[in-house]
Write a protein that holds these residues in place. Structure first.
Motif, short mmCIF file in Angstrom:
data_model
loop_
_atom_site.label_atom_id
_atom_site.label_comp_id
_atom_site.label_asym_id
_atom_site.label_seq_id
_atom_site.Cartn_x
_atom_site.Cartn_y
_atom_site.Cartn_z
N ARG A 132 0.84 -1.19 0.00
CA ARG A 132 0.00 0.00 0.00
C ARG A 132 0.88 1.25 0.00
O ARG A 132 1.88 1.32 0.72
CB ARG A 132 -0.88 -0.03 1.25
CG ARG A 132 -2.14 0.80 1.15
CD ARG A 132 -3.17 0.32 2.16
NE ARG A 132 -4.30 1.22 2.20
CZ ARG A 132 -4.36 2.29 2.99
NH1 ARG A 132 -3.39 2.54 3.83
NH2 ARG A 132 -5.41 3.09 2.95
N PHE A 133 0.48 2.23 -0.82
CA PHE A 133 1.23 3.48 -0.91
C PHE A 133 0.30 4.66 -0.70
O PHE A 133 -0.89 4.58 -1.00
CB PHE A 133 1.87 3.63 -2.30
CG PHE A 133 2.78 2.50 -2.66
CD1 PHE A 133 4.09 2.48 -2.22
CD2 PHE A 133 2.31 1.44 -3.42
CE1 PHE A 133 4.93 1.42 -2.53
CE2 PHE A 133 3.14 0.37 -3.74
CZ PHE A 133 4.45 0.37 -3.29
N THR A 134 0.87 5.73 -0.22
CA THR A 134 0.15 7.00 -0.17
C THR A 134 0.63 7.84 -1.35
O THR A 134 1.83 8.00 -1.55
CB THR A 134 0.45 7.73 1.15
OG1 THR A 134 0.04 6.89 2.23
CG2 THR A 134 -0.33 9.04 1.23
N PRO B 54 -0.25 11.46 -2.45
CA PRO B 54 -1.00 12.68 -2.09
C PRO B 54 -1.49 13.48 -3.29
O PRO B 54 -2.53 14.14 -3.21
CB PRO B 54 -0.01 13.51 -1.27
CG PRO B 54 1.16 12.63 -0.99
CD PRO B 54 1.13 11.50 -1.96
N ASP C 113 -8.69 8.45 0.47
CA ASP C 113 -7.53 8.63 1.36
C ASP C 113 -6.22 8.67 0.58
O ASP C 113 -5.15 8.55 1.16
CB ASP C 113 -7.51 7.56 2.46
CG ASP C 113 -7.35 6.15 1.91
OD1 ASP C 113 -7.22 6.00 0.68
OD2 ASP C 113 -7.34 5.21 2.71
N HIS C 114 -6.33 8.88 -0.75
CA HIS C 114 -5.14 9.01 -1.60
C HIS C 114 -4.20 7.82 -1.45
O HIS C 114 -2.98 7.99 -1.33
CB HIS C 114 -4.39 10.32 -1.32
CG HIS C 114 -5.24 11.53 -1.58
ND1 HIS C 114 -5.41 12.06 -2.84
CD2 HIS C 114 -5.99 12.29 -0.75
CE1 HIS C 114 -6.23 13.09 -2.76
NE2 HIS C 114 -6.59 13.26 -1.50
N SER C 115 -4.78 6.63 -1.45
CA SER C 115 -3.93 5.44 -1.34
C SER C 115 -4.03 4.59 -2.60
O SER C 115 -5.04 4.63 -3.31
CB SER C 115 -4.33 4.61 -0.12
OG SER C 115 -5.57 3.98 -0.35
N SER D 75 -3.30 0.54 -3.56
CA SER D 75 -2.97 -0.80 -3.09
C SER D 75 -2.64 -1.65 -4.30
O SER D 75 -3.40 -1.68 -5.27
CB SER D 75 -4.15 -1.41 -2.34
OG SER D 75 -4.48 -0.59 -1.24
N SER E 110 8.54 -3.08 -3.77
CA SER E 110 8.04 -1.75 -3.43
C SER E 110 8.78 -0.65 -4.20
O SER E 110 8.17 0.29 -4.70
CB SER E 110 8.17 -1.62 -1.91
OG SER E 110 8.10 -0.32 -1.53
N ALA F 32 4.86 8.63 -4.64
CA ALA F 32 4.32 7.60 -3.77
C ALA F 32 5.25 7.37 -2.59
O ALA F 32 6.47 7.36 -2.73
CB ALA F 32 4.15 6.29 -4.54
N THR F 33 4.66 7.20 -1.42
CA THR F 33 5.44 6.78 -0.26
C THR F 33 4.76 5.55 0.33
O THR F 33 3.53 5.42 0.25
CB THR F 33 5.52 7.88 0.81
OG1 THR F 33 4.19 8.33 1.11
CG2 THR F 33 6.33 9.07 0.33
N ALA G 118 2.74 3.28 2.62
CA ALA G 118 1.73 3.67 3.61
C ALA G 118 1.83 2.75 4.82
O ALA G 118 2.32 1.65 4.73
CB ALA G 118 0.34 3.59 3.01
#
Ligand SMILES: [Cu+2]
Length: 65
Positions: A3-5, A7, A37-39, A41, A48, A62-63, A65
């Motif tokens: 999973r990544f955030t 934004p 939630d700006h994610s 998956s 990664s 992407a960072t 999550a």
């Protein structure tokens, strides 16, 4: 699943661009973007770092999550 955030992902165009780029790196990848939630998956054999690189290639940051 990883999973990544992301934004700066804000609409359907963004999610389509991200999905396309990840799938060009791994055609079997399963990608689920959540604008709420700006994610993002991802289920993929890619690690990664490779997934973050693909999202960056689509123009987004992407960072993990
Ligand atoms: Cu957009």
């Amino acid at each position: 699943m990883t999973r990544f955030t992301v934004p700066d992902m804000s609409c359907g165009h963004c999610t389509a661009a991200i999905e396309k780029e990840i799938k060009s790196a791994d055609s079997a990848a399963q990608v689920a973007c959540d604008l709420g939630d700006h994610s993002v998956s991802v289920t993929s054999t890619l690690d990664s770092a490779a997934l973050i690189a693909a999202i960056k290639q689509a123009g987004y940051t992407a960072t993990p999550a």
